[in-house]
Design a protein around this motif. Structure first.
Motif, mmCIF file in Angstrom:
data_model
loop_
_atom_site.group_PDB
_atom_site.id
_atom_site.type_symbol
_atom_site.label_atom_id
_atom_site.label_comp_id
_atom_site.label_asym_id
_atom_site.label_seq_id
_atom_site.Cartn_x
_atom_site.Cartn_y
_atom_site.Cartn_z
ATOM 1 N N CYS A 48 -44.125 10.274 22.981
ATOM 2 C CA CYS A 48 -43.269 11.010 23.922
ATOM 3 C C CYS A 48 -42.037 11.623 23.263
ATOM 4 O O CYS A 48 -41.325 12.402 23.887
ATOM 5 N N ASN A 71 -48.799 11.197 28.806
ATOM 6 C CA ASN A 71 -48.935 11.573 27.400
ATOM 7 C C ASN A 71 -50.042 10.779 26.709
ATOM 8 O O ASN A 71 -50.757 11.305 25.856
ATOM 9 N N ARG A 75 -53.369 12.407 24.918
ATOM 10 C CA ARG A 75 -53.738 12.054 23.543
ATOM 11 C C ARG A 75 -55.149 11.480 23.493
ATOM 12 O O ARG A 75 -55.945 11.834 22.622
#
Length: 87
Positions: A48, A71, A75
């Motif tokens: 982040c 996030n 990913r």
């Protein structure tokens, strides 16, 4: 917890805008406020791109936040796409 974290972040942004709008720098080539730059140790989330001073804030509050979760999902999705394209 994510509502509290989001609200805290919003208040910090308002504070920064209020404080920094009171100053007008004479020239960007003249360093100002160097007394506020001090070495620190802490915890950084590479996912982040945020920094925390204490471990519990980083690992409990941040890692439990919606931003971190989102996030992490992005990913994970990217890694899955990369892995499946190499098969």
């Amino acid at each position: 917890s994510s509502v509290v974290t989001k609200r805290k972040s919003e208040l910090q942004n308002i504070y920064k805008k209020t404080v920094f709008s009171q100053f007008s720098l004479p020239c960007s080539c003249v360093p100002s406020g160097q007394e506020f730059v001090v070495p620190k140790s802490g915890y950084f989330c590479n996912l982040c791109r945020v920094f925390y001073l204490n471990e519990s804030s980083a690992k409990e509050d941040h890692c439990g936040s919606q931003r971190h979760y989102d996030n992490l999902q992005v990913r994970s999705s990217r890694l899955s796409n990369v892995n499946s394209s190499h098969e």
